[in-house]
Design an enzyme around this catalytic site. Structure first.
Site, PDB file in Angstrom:
ATOM      1  N   CYS A 161       6.733  -0.474   6.197  1.00  0.00           N
ATOM      2  CA  CYS A 161       6.258   0.713   5.495  1.00  0.00           C
ATOM      3  C   CYS A 161       7.343   1.152   4.515  1.00  0.00           C
ATOM      4  CB  CYS A 161       5.982   1.817   6.512  1.00  0.00           C
ATOM      5  SG  CYS A 161       5.442   3.363   5.777  1.00  0.00           S
ATOM      6  N   LEU A 162       6.928   1.531   3.312  1.00  0.00           N
ATOM      7  CA  LEU A 162       7.907   1.965   2.311  1.00  0.00           C
ATOM      8  C   LEU A 162       8.637   3.233   2.749  1.00  0.00           C
ATOM      9  CD1 LEU A 162       5.865   1.270  -0.952  1.00  0.00           C
ATOM     10  CD2 LEU A 162       7.724  -0.105   0.006  1.00  0.00           C
ATOM     11  N   GLN A 165       3.137   9.930   1.195  1.00  0.00           N
ATOM     12  CA  GLN A 165       4.416   9.235   1.007  1.00  0.00           C
ATOM     13  C   GLN A 165       5.117   9.651  -0.282  1.00  0.00           C
ATOM     14  OE1 GLN A 165       2.622   5.154   2.002  1.00  0.00           O
ATOM     15  NE2 GLN A 165       4.731   4.990   2.713  1.00  0.00           N
ATOM     16  N   HIS A 181      -1.579   7.109   7.610  1.00  0.00           N
ATOM     17  CA  HIS A 181      -0.722   8.052   6.879  1.00  0.00           C
ATOM     18  C   HIS A 181      -1.462   9.356   6.561  1.00  0.00           C
ATOM     19  CE1 HIS A 181       3.042   5.999   5.989  1.00  0.00           C
ATOM     20  NE2 HIS A 181       2.417   4.914   5.600  1.00  0.00           N
ATOM     21  N   HIS A 230      -3.331   0.877   8.152  1.00  0.00           N
ATOM     22  CA  HIS A 230      -1.982   1.456   8.055  1.00  0.00           C
ATOM     23  C   HIS A 230      -1.984   2.669   7.119  1.00  0.00           C
ATOM     24  CE1 HIS A 230       2.561   0.990   7.526  1.00  0.00           C
ATOM     25  NE2 HIS A 230       2.226   1.815   6.546  1.00  0.00           N
ATOM     26  N   GLU A 231      -2.589   2.497   5.951  1.00  0.00           N
ATOM     27  CA  GLU A 231      -2.570   3.588   4.962  1.00  0.00           C
ATOM     28  C   GLU A 231      -3.423   4.768   5.429  1.00  0.00           C
ATOM     29  OE1 GLU A 231      -0.307   3.482   2.851  1.00  0.00           O
ATOM     30  OE2 GLU A 231       0.091   1.353   3.103  1.00  0.00           O
ATOM     31  N   GLY A 272       0.821  -1.201   0.000  1.00  0.00           N
ATOM     32  CA  GLY A 272       0.000   0.000   0.000  1.00  0.00           C
ATOM     33  C   GLY A 272       0.855   1.251   0.000  1.00  0.00           C
TER      34      GLY A 272
END
Ligand code: NI
Length: 158
Positions: free
Chosen positions: A89-90, A51, A135, A131-132, A46
């Protein structure tokens, strides 16, 4: 279509609240396309707009590699259950940690035509959605890690 630069932990853009999307302009559509390109290139599950440095409420998720989901202005309607597992996480490369999330979530969101829809997810999809969405409010999973944030290699050896 293009790969965008993924912002990393410490970048203030990851700590800000995102704004609602009012309409799908060509620019917004391009952003969504680029977010998918960036997600697949990074081999992620995701990605949220902040991000890639854009403070808009847009999330892309794909938990299988061939089931792309776009959530615009998502809102949680319902959660239930609990799951605890490793998350990454990226924007926090090379790290992982245990996080507890609901095992089921139902959200209301808009698609790329600004049509509203409901999405239900369990397990990995529920985790990815929560999670997303964090953000979009300036939160990273590292704030919720139980125990230590670990290097991915160390966690895989356990
Ligand atoms: Ni993330």
């Amino acid at each position: 279509m293009a790969i965008r630069n993924i912002r990393e932990i410490g970048d203030p853009v990851l700590e800000k609240n995102c704004k609602e999307v009012k309409e799908i302009t060509p620019r917004v559509q391009e952003l969504i396309d680029d977010m998918f390109d960036t997600l697949y290139e990074a081999d992620g599950v995701g990605l949220a707009a902040p991000q890639v440095g854009i403070l808009k409420k847009i999330v892309v998720i794909d938990t299988t590699g061939d089931s792309p989901i776009v959530l615009i202005n998502p809102r949680v309607l319902e959660t239930s259950g609990e799951q605890t597992g490793y998350e990454g996480c990226l924007s926090v490369p090379g790290k992982t940690g245990q996080v507890t999330r609901p095992n089921y979530v139902k959200v209301l969101a808009y698609d790329e035509n600004m049509e509203s829809f409901e999405l239900e997810g369990t397990e990995l999809l529920a985790r990815a959605i929560m999670h997303e969405m964090d953000h979009l409010e300036g939160h990273l999973y590292v704030e919720k890690v139980e125990g230590e944030l670990q290097d991915i290699e160390d966690a895989e050896e356990e």
